[in-house]
Write a protein that holds these residues in place. Structure first.
Motif, PDB file in Angstrom:
ATOM      1  N   MET A   1     -12.668 -48.167 -30.205  1.00 28.78           N
ATOM      2  CA  MET A   1     -13.412 -47.559 -31.299  1.00 28.78           C
ATOM      3  C   MET A   1     -13.337 -48.436 -32.535  1.00 28.78           C
ATOM      4  O   MET A   1     -12.483 -49.301 -32.651  1.00 28.78           O
ATOM      5  N   LYS A   2     -14.243 -48.170 -33.467  1.00 30.41           N
ATOM      6  CA  LYS A   2     -14.185 -48.817 -34.774  1.00 30.41           C
ATOM      7  C   LYS A   2     -13.513 -47.839 -35.732  1.00 30.41           C
ATOM      8  O   LYS A   2     -13.963 -46.707 -35.905  1.00 30.41           O
ATOM      9  N   LEU A   3     -12.403 -48.273 -36.345  1.00 33.55           N
ATOM     10  CA  LEU A   3     -11.624 -47.419 -37.241  1.00 33.55           C
ATOM     11  C   LEU A   3     -11.699 -47.952 -38.667  1.00 33.55           C
ATOM     12  O   LEU A   3     -11.628 -49.159 -38.883  1.00 33.55           O
ATOM     13  N   PHE A   4     -11.823 -47.024 -39.617  1.00 35.14           N
ATOM     14  CA  PHE A   4     -11.641 -47.399 -41.020  1.00 35.14           C
ATOM     15  C   PHE A   4     -10.287 -46.869 -41.458  1.00 35.14           C
ATOM     16  O   PHE A   4     -10.001 -45.670 -41.355  1.00 35.14           O
ATOM     17  N   LEU A   5      -9.429 -47.752 -41.941  1.00 33.47           N
ATOM     18  CA  LEU A   5      -8.087 -47.390 -42.379  1.00 33.47           C
ATOM     19  C   LEU A   5      -7.960 -47.627 -43.869  1.00 33.47           C
ATOM     20  O   LEU A   5      -8.018 -48.774 -44.329  1.00 33.47           O
ATOM     21  N   SER A   6      -7.803 -46.547 -44.641  1.00 31.20           N
ATOM     22  CA  SER A   6      -7.508 -46.724 -46.065  1.00 31.20           C
ATOM     23  C   SER A   6      -6.001 -46.928 -46.222  1.00 31.20           C
ATOM     24  O   SER A   6      -5.211 -46.392 -45.449  1.00 31.20           O
ATOM     25  N   GLY A   7      -5.617 -47.725 -47.205  1.00 29.85           N
ATOM     26  CA  GLY A   7      -4.190 -47.967 -47.412  1.00 29.85           C
ATOM     27  C   GLY A   7      -3.584 -48.902 -46.388  1.00 29.85           C
ATOM     28  O   GLY A   7      -2.403 -48.802 -46.046  1.00 29.85           O
ATOM     29  N   GLY A   8      -4.380 -49.857 -45.917  1.00 34.63           N
ATOM     30  CA  GLY A   8      -3.882 -50.766 -44.894  1.00 34.63           C
ATOM     31  C   GLY A   8      -2.775 -51.691 -45.361  1.00 34.63           C
ATOM     32  O   GLY A   8      -2.059 -52.268 -44.540  1.00 34.63           O
ATOM     33  N   SER A   9      -2.601 -51.836 -46.687  1.00 33.55           N
ATOM     34  CA  SER A   9      -1.541 -52.706 -47.195  1.00 33.55           C
ATOM     35  C   SER A   9      -0.268 -51.933 -47.534  1.00 33.55           C
ATOM     36  O   SER A   9       0.729 -52.521 -47.952  1.00 33.55           O
ATOM     37  N   GLY A  10      -0.285 -50.612 -47.350  1.00 33.44           N
ATOM     38  CA  GLY A  10       0.898 -49.791 -47.604  1.00 33.44           C
ATOM     39  C   GLY A  10       1.805 -49.710 -46.387  1.00 33.44           C
ATOM     40  O   GLY A  10       1.491 -50.256 -45.325  1.00 33.44           O
ATOM     41  N   MET A  11       2.928 -49.016 -46.528  1.00 35.49           N
ATOM     42  CA  MET A  11       3.888 -48.940 -45.428  1.00 35.49           C
ATOM     43  C   MET A  11       3.275 -48.312 -44.183  1.00 35.49           C
ATOM     44  O   MET A  11       3.371 -48.863 -43.078  1.00 35.49           O
ATOM     45  N   SER A  49     -22.302 -48.275 -44.542  1.00 33.66           N
ATOM     46  CA  SER A  49     -22.692 -49.574 -44.006  1.00 33.66           C
ATOM     47  C   SER A  49     -22.019 -49.886 -42.677  1.00 33.66           C
ATOM     48  O   SER A  49     -22.658 -50.372 -41.739  1.00 33.66           O
ATOM     49  N   HIS A  50     -20.721 -49.597 -42.589  1.00 29.27           N
ATOM     50  CA  HIS A  50     -19.954 -49.982 -41.399  1.00 29.27           C
ATOM     51  C   HIS A  50     -19.934 -48.912 -40.309  1.00 29.27           C
ATOM     52  O   HIS A  50     -19.663 -49.221 -39.150  1.00 29.27           O
ATOM     53  N   LYS A  51     -20.173 -47.670 -40.656  1.00 30.57           N
ATOM     54  CA  LYS A  51     -20.258 -46.560 -39.703  1.00 30.57           C
ATOM     55  C   LYS A  51     -19.099 -46.549 -38.694  1.00 30.57           C
ATOM     56  O   LYS A  51     -19.304 -46.672 -37.483  1.00 30.57           O
ATOM     57  N   PRO A  52     -17.869 -46.398 -39.149  1.00 26.55           N
ATOM     58  CA  PRO A  52     -16.751 -46.322 -38.203  1.00 26.55           C
ATOM     59  C   PRO A  52     -16.821 -45.039 -37.370  1.00 26.55           C
ATOM     60  O   PRO A  52     -17.456 -44.058 -37.773  1.00 26.55           O
ATOM     61  N   ASP A  53     -16.163 -45.062 -36.214  1.00 31.42           N
ATOM     62  CA  ASP A  53     -16.095 -43.862 -35.376  1.00 31.42           C
ATOM     63  C   ASP A  53     -15.137 -42.834 -35.952  1.00 31.42           C
ATOM     64  O   ASP A  53     -15.305 -41.627 -35.747  1.00 31.42           O
ATOM     65  N   ILE A  54     -14.123 -43.319 -36.646  1.00 33.73           N
ATOM     66  CA  ILE A  54     -13.115 -42.424 -37.217  1.00 33.73           C
ATOM     67  C   ILE A  54     -12.534 -43.054 -38.476  1.00 33.73           C
ATOM     68  O   ILE A  54     -12.413 -44.278 -38.566  1.00 33.73           O
ATOM     69  N   VAL A  55     -12.206 -42.213 -39.439  1.00 34.40           N
ATOM     70  CA  VAL A  55     -11.541 -42.646 -40.665  1.00 34.40           C
ATOM     71  C   VAL A  55     -10.096 -42.182 -40.630  1.00 34.40           C
ATOM     72  O   VAL A  55      -9.814 -41.027 -40.274  1.00 34.40           O
ATOM     73  N   ILE A  95     -19.647 -39.598 -40.816  1.00 35.60           N
ATOM     74  CA  ILE A  95     -18.587 -40.050 -39.905  1.00 35.60           C
ATOM     75  C   ILE A  95     -18.019 -38.802 -39.230  1.00 35.60           C
ATOM     76  O   ILE A  95     -17.554 -37.875 -39.908  1.00 35.60           O
ATOM     77  N   PRO A  96     -17.995 -38.728 -37.908  1.00 32.97           N
ATOM     78  CA  PRO A  96     -17.668 -37.462 -37.232  1.00 32.97           C
ATOM     79  C   PRO A  96     -16.202 -37.072 -37.218  1.00 32.97           C
ATOM     80  O   PRO A  96     -15.873 -35.891 -37.099  1.00 32.97           O
ATOM     81  N   LYS A  97     -15.301 -38.045 -37.356  1.00 35.62           N
ATOM     82  CA  LYS A  97     -13.872 -37.752 -37.243  1.00 35.62           C
ATOM     83  C   LYS A  97     -13.101 -38.385 -38.396  1.00 35.62           C
ATOM     84  O   LYS A  97     -13.377 -39.527 -38.786  1.00 35.62           O
ATOM     85  N   LEU A  98     -12.128 -37.638 -38.904  1.00 31.80           N
ATOM     86  CA  LEU A  98     -11.280 -38.156 -39.983  1.00 31.80           C
ATOM     87  C   LEU A  98      -9.877 -37.611 -39.822  1.00 31.80           C
ATOM     88  O   LEU A  98      -9.701 -36.403 -39.622  1.00 31.80           O
ATOM     89  N   LEU A  99      -8.909 -38.500 -39.902  1.00 36.44           N
ATOM     90  CA  LEU A  99      -7.496 -38.116 -39.853  1.00 36.44           C
ATOM     91  C   LEU A  99      -6.904 -38.333 -41.234  1.00 36.44           C
ATOM     92  O   LEU A  99      -6.747 -39.476 -41.682  1.00 36.44           O
ATOM     93  N   ASN A 100      -6.586 -37.244 -41.906  1.00 40.44           N
ATOM     94  CA  ASN A 100      -6.024 -37.279 -43.255  1.00 40.44           C
ATOM     95  C   ASN A 100      -4.503 -37.186 -43.159  1.00 40.44           C
ATOM     96  O   ASN A 100      -3.973 -36.275 -42.512  1.00 40.44           O
ATOM     97  N   ILE A 101      -3.801 -38.112 -43.787  1.00 38.72           N
ATOM     98  CA  ILE A 101      -2.335 -38.095 -43.738  1.00 38.72           C
ATOM     99  C   ILE A 101      -1.803 -37.426 -44.997  1.00 38.72           C
ATOM    100  O   ILE A 101      -1.955 -37.941 -46.109  1.00 38.72           O
TER     101      ILE A 101
END
Length: 307
Positions: A1-11, A49-55, A95-101
């Motif tokens: 899948m194509k994933l968009f990850l926010s906070g990729g530079s964090g722990m 623009s990027h249309k990831p499968d999940i955020v 975007i159909p799916k999102l995982l919020n931490i």
């Protein structure tokens, strides 16, 4: 899948990116210079623009008690803006799916332990990190509202217990308890000191999970996203006293001195242990022992990673 990850530079983000399963996906993890999460239009345009499968929303302004107390405005406003921009940007971009931490700070300070997901918003929050908690609660509720209005949008929240590990922040002014203690005891060992101070009585209890284990859960959740409850605690199901953590870190680092309690310092909630009934039903369990996690965290720190 194509994933968009926010906070990729964090722990959390960096542990996700270095997980063995990360190579099975295309992961978009733009740094702040590439995408400012506080810019609503920029976030929406990137997602559209990027249309990831999940955020996966892992970004946040984070810190320990001292940092939260010093800058409550920033902890509330930054985390709320980033969360709203990512969640609503994803919804607008369909975007159909999102995982919020989320965070276990979302639970009321007087809630009965272990903390159950349904007790969120059932009491007053812990004052020392209330701003951060309010932002996290709002984002979790927003996920629920989006799903309620449009059930095909699976926007879900996981609520980790306290985390530590590689890529943690060891700045004593900003760090959480474990990296702060790793640095404090490491410096005591190097200085051949015979005493280390502990904030409070040391009797408060905390549940700390290795960040690499949370990354492992994230990929397990991605693989079975439809099975994931709307809100789910992710933790160990057991805790230790602050003094126990000091003793374990001292043992791993080879510190044989004594501890002195500074009772003028705040120590937060007396206990914060999440209920993992739902997690056990999902079929996942953390595998890193406290001693192993501390050793890996210390190795990361002593190799010069003292952000």
């Amino acid at each position: 899948m194509k994933l968009f990850l926010s906070g990729g530079s964090g722990m959390v983000g960096r542990n996700i990116l270095e997980h063995p399963d990360a190579g099975q996906h295309t992961i978009l993890a733009p740094r702040r210079a590439e995408l400012d999460l506080l810019d609503e239009n920029a976030v929406h345009d990137f997602l559209a623009s990027h249309k990831p499968d999940i955020v996966i929303h892992a970004a946040g302004t984070v810190g320990g008690i001292q940092a939260n107390m010093a800058a409550p405005v920033r902890f509330l406003s930054d985390n709320l803006k980033m969360g709203m921009n990512v969640l609503l940007g994803a919804r607008r971009a369909e975007i159909p799916k999102l995982l919020n931490i989320g965070s276990s700070c979302m639970y009321p300070r007087a809630a009965t332990n272990p903390l159950r997901e349904e007790t969120i918003l059932c009491g007053e929050l812990e004052p020392t990190n209330e701003g951060y908690a309010l932002a996290k609660i709002t984002c979790a509720r927003l996920c629920e509202y989006i799903n309620k209005e449009a059930p095909s949008f699976l926007y879900k929240t996981i609520i980790p217990c306290n985390l530590y590990g590689r890529y943690d922040n060891f700045d004593p002014q900003k760090s959480h308890m474990i990296p702060a203690v790793v640095r404090k005891i490491s410096e005591a060992v190097e200085a051949k000191a015979d005493m280390v101070d502990i904030w409070g009585t040391g009797e408060a209890r905390r549940e700390f999970m290795y960040a690499g284990d949370l990354a492992d859960f994230v990929f397990a959740a991605i693989a079975r996203f439809s099975d994931l409850p709307q809100n789910l605690n992710v933790g160990l199901g057991h805790d230790h006293s602050i003094l126990d953590y000091y003793r374990t870190i001292a043992k791993v680092l080879g510190f044989s001195g004594k501890f002195v309690h500074d009772l003028s310092k705040p120590q937060g909630m007396n206990q914060k242990l999440v209920d993992i009934t739902g997690l056990e039903a999902f079929g996942w369990k953390a595998t890193t022992s406290l001693e192993s996690g501390i050793a890996q965290t210390y190795n990361f720190y002593k190799n010069g990673n003292t952000q």
